[in-house]
Design a protein around this motif. Structure first.
Motif, mmCIF file in Angstrom:
data_model
loop_
_atom_site.group_PDB
_atom_site.id
_atom_site.type_symbol
_atom_site.label_atom_id
_atom_site.label_comp_id
_atom_site.label_asym_id
_atom_site.label_seq_id
_atom_site.Cartn_x
_atom_site.Cartn_y
_atom_site.Cartn_z
ATOM 1 N N GLY A 1 -50.316 -25.110 -8.129
ATOM 2 C CA GLY A 1 -51.319 -25.376 -7.101
ATOM 3 C C GLY A 1 -52.711 -25.004 -7.565
ATOM 4 N N GLY A 2 -52.826 -23.862 -8.248
ATOM 5 C CA GLY A 2 -54.128 -23.442 -8.749
ATOM 6 C C GLY A 2 -54.689 -24.405 -9.777
ATOM 7 N N VAL A 3 -53.825 -24.864 -10.699
ATOM 8 C CA VAL A 3 -54.269 -25.816 -11.721
ATOM 9 C C VAL A 3 -54.681 -27.138 -11.068
ATOM 10 N N ALA A 4 -53.888 -27.588 -10.081
ATOM 11 C CA ALA A 4 -54.196 -28.845 -9.401
ATOM 12 C C ALA A 4 -55.532 -28.759 -8.667
ATOM 13 N N LEU A 5 -55.754 -27.653 -7.963
ATOM 14 C CA LEU A 5 -57.009 -27.502 -7.231
ATOM 15 C C LEU A 5 -58.201 -27.403 -8.185
ATOM 16 N N SER A 6 -57.987 -26.809 -9.345
ATOM 17 C CA SER A 6 -59.062 -26.742 -10.339
ATOM 18 C C SER A 6 -59.454 -28.135 -10.804
ATOM 19 N N GLY A 7 -58.462 -29.005 -10.977
ATOM 20 C CA GLY A 7 -58.753 -30.384 -11.355
ATOM 21 C C GLY A 7 -59.435 -31.156 -10.243
#
Length: 199
Positions: A19-25
């Motif tokens: 989720g963190g990686v997705a939100l960063s993108g």
């Protein structure tokens, strides 16, 4: 039963990471300004809650440093929100106090980990960390802090502005001690270093 519980914990950790990686993108895909600020601030608050969730799920023997990391990150997140609401506020402002409050929380958490890992007994390693810290402190003073102190503005404004690079030195001291001792070896501690983004 324990295997199922541990598997569930790993799934939760994986979901938080993904989720963190997705939100960063997503952050770089949405329009700048308010939408990005809202997402950035939301991630800051959520990451602090994720630290608290990790402590609750894993119940480490030493919980205090993790709680300090969560509180430090939460302090930065609150400061970001305050700054976004009023970006033209005078210095020092409320956001500054929250930003500066986050640094010692993170530094104390790191120091606690170092002491718990027995790092305070490794005198030679701590001397090496001190050498790195002093060199960085001199660089900060000559090229950053000295200019701030001699700049125009009120005494309180210059003091708070100079406090930021000074706090960076404090965090560097903690990170240097963290890596020259055995504190960094547990795998769970490595992402901790990534948390230290200097506010």
């Amino acid at each position: 039963m324990d295997l199922r519980r541990n598997g569930w914990k790993h799934h939760v950790g994986a979901l938080v990471l993904v989720g963190g990686v997705a939100l960063s993108g997503i952050y770089f895909l949405i329009p700048g300004g308010t939408p990005q600020s809202i997402l950035y601030d939301g991630v800051g608050i959520a990451s602090s809650l994720a630290v608290a969730l990790g402590v609750w799920l894993n119940r480490p023997d030493v919980r205090l440093p993790w709680l300090l990391f969560g509180l430090g990150n939460l302090s930065f997140a609150i400061a970001d929100i305050i700054f976004d609401v009023n970006p033209t506020a005078a210095v020092p402002g409320v956001a500054d106090w929250f930003y500066l409050a986050g640094y010692p929380l993170l530094a104390v958490g790191l120091a606690y980990l170092i002491i718990h890992a027995g790092g305070h007994h490794r005198f030679a390693a701590l001397v090496e960390a001190a050498i790195v810290t002093v060199a960085f402190a001199l660089f900060q003073w000559v090229f950053v802090v000295d200019r701030i102190v001699d700049d125009a503005g009120s005494v309180s404004e210059r003091a708070v502005t100079a406090a930021y690079p000074s706090m960076d030195v404090l965090l560097l001291a903690g990170l240097a001690g963290f890596f020259v001792t055995a504190a960094w070896r547990p795998p769970a501690f490595l992402p901790t270093a990534a948390l230290y983004r200097g506010g």
